[in-house]
Design a protein around this motif. Sequence first.
Motif, PDB file in Angstrom:
ATOM      1  N   ILE A  34       0.979  -1.180   0.009  1.00  0.00           N
ATOM      2  CA  ILE A  34      -0.056   0.041  -0.077  1.00  0.00           C
ATOM      3  C   ILE A  34       0.859   1.259   0.058  1.00  0.00           C
ATOM      4  O   ILE A  34       1.932   1.111   0.371  1.00  0.00           O
ATOM      5  CB  ILE A  34      -1.027   0.074   1.229  1.00  0.00           C
ATOM      6  CG1 ILE A  34      -0.364   0.128   2.565  1.00  0.00           C
ATOM      7  CG2 ILE A  34      -1.910  -1.089   1.217  1.00  0.00           C
ATOM      8  CD1 ILE A  34      -1.226   0.162   3.800  1.00  0.00           C
ATOM      9  N   THR A  35       0.260   2.481  -0.468  1.00  0.00           N
ATOM     10  CA  THR A  35       0.974   3.665  -0.600  1.00  0.00           C
ATOM     11  C   THR A  35       1.617   4.127   0.820  1.00  0.00           C
ATOM     12  O   THR A  35       1.032   3.717   2.093  1.00  0.00           O
ATOM     13  CB  THR A  35       0.246   4.779  -0.944  1.00  0.00           C
ATOM     14  OG1 THR A  35      -0.843   5.121  -0.197  1.00  0.00           O
ATOM     15  CG2 THR A  35      -0.391   4.115  -2.412  1.00  0.00           C
ATOM     16  N   GLN A  38      -1.336   5.673   2.896  1.00  0.00           N
ATOM     17  CA  GLN A  38      -2.189   4.477   3.354  1.00  0.00           C
ATOM     18  C   GLN A  38      -1.522   4.061   4.695  1.00  0.00           C
ATOM     19  O   GLN A  38      -2.192   3.618   5.470  1.00  0.00           O
ATOM     20  CB  GLN A  38      -2.546   3.720   2.429  1.00  0.00           C
ATOM     21  CG  GLN A  38      -3.148   4.051   1.173  1.00  0.00           C
ATOM     22  CD  GLN A  38      -3.466   3.062   0.324  1.00  0.00           C
ATOM     23  OE1 GLN A  38      -2.770   1.835   0.186  1.00  0.00           O
ATOM     24  NE2 GLN A  38      -3.887   3.391  -0.975  1.00  0.00           N
ATOM     25  N   CYS A  39      -0.153   3.906   4.514  1.00  0.00           N
ATOM     26  CA  CYS A  39       0.615   3.380   5.766  1.00  0.00           C
ATOM     27  C   CYS A  39       0.410   4.439   6.935  1.00  0.00           C
ATOM     28  O   CYS A  39       0.224   3.820   8.041  1.00  0.00           O
ATOM     29  CB  CYS A  39       2.028   3.407   5.305  1.00  0.00           C
ATOM     30  SG  CYS A  39       3.193   2.248   6.634  1.00  0.00           S
ATOM     31  N   THR A  70      -7.657   7.954   0.628  1.00  0.00           N
ATOM     32  CA  THR A  70      -6.867   6.978   1.017  1.00  0.00           C
ATOM     33  C   THR A  70      -7.490   6.063   2.204  1.00  0.00           C
ATOM     34  O   THR A  70      -7.395   4.991   1.917  1.00  0.00           O
ATOM     35  CB  THR A  70      -5.862   7.894   1.969  1.00  0.00           C
ATOM     36  OG1 THR A  70      -5.146   8.702   1.242  1.00  0.00           O
ATOM     37  CG2 THR A  70      -4.971   7.048   2.808  1.00  0.00           C
ATOM     38  N   ASN A  73      -9.148   3.354  -0.179  1.00  0.00           N
ATOM     39  CA  ASN A  73      -8.249   2.314  -0.429  1.00  0.00           C
ATOM     40  C   ASN A  73      -7.871   1.480   0.540  1.00  0.00           C
ATOM     41  O   ASN A  73      -8.075   0.277   0.273  1.00  0.00           O
ATOM     42  CB  ASN A  73      -7.045   2.881  -1.237  1.00  0.00           C
ATOM     43  CG  ASN A  73      -7.333   3.562  -2.500  1.00  0.00           C
ATOM     44  OD1 ASN A  73      -8.051   3.062  -3.235  1.00  0.00           O
ATOM     45  ND2 ASN A  73      -6.630   4.556  -2.658  1.00  0.00           N
ATOM     46  N   LEU A  74      -7.929   1.751   1.680  1.00  0.00           N
ATOM     47  CA  LEU A  74      -7.649   0.990   2.848  1.00  0.00           C
ATOM     48  C   LEU A  74      -8.926  -0.125   3.077  1.00  0.00           C
ATOM     49  O   LEU A  74      -8.575  -1.041   3.371  1.00  0.00           O
ATOM     50  CB  LEU A  74      -7.473   1.771   4.208  1.00  0.00           C
ATOM     51  CG  LEU A  74      -6.019   2.341   4.269  1.00  0.00           C
ATOM     52  CD1 LEU A  74      -6.192   3.254   5.537  1.00  0.00           C
ATOM     53  CD2 LEU A  74      -4.877   1.383   4.493  1.00  0.00           C
TER      54      LEU A  74
END
Length: 148
Positions: A34-35, A38-39, A70, A73-74
């Motif tokens: 993940i980006t 996102q992290c 964000t 996406n998670l």
Amino acid sequence: MKELDKVKQLRESIRQIERRLGLLEEGEFSCCGITLAQCHALVEIGRAKSISLIELSELLNLDSSTMSRTVNNLVSNGLAERELDPKDRRYVNIKLSESGVKIFKGIEESLNLYYRKIFESIPVDKREQVLESLQILLNAIKANECCK
């Protein structure tokens, strides 16, 4: 040393710290595909246990539309879940799924180990001084943020 030279030294030191920590994040702690954004969101959600999108946006200093993408996406990756706020059903809170919690714990353990090594590399008699200096620097940065 002149004051202007000291300002340049501060800027250069912060730049080097940013780069070294940025390389660390982009390398070892890429959060299983993940980006980086996102992290960061995953870590903040994990620390809070449950958090609103607005609070998360403020913590990460991102606008709400970016934060919403964000989090979407998670959620799509099965790492986070949305739940209606029990106190006010107009609000949605975000929490980590079981998969998200596992990744969060792994990130926290890895980073704790990394920073322990750094901390232990600082001479024992200078550790408190370093921590105090970092807090003073952080407070100065917060006091001089634009657009607040």
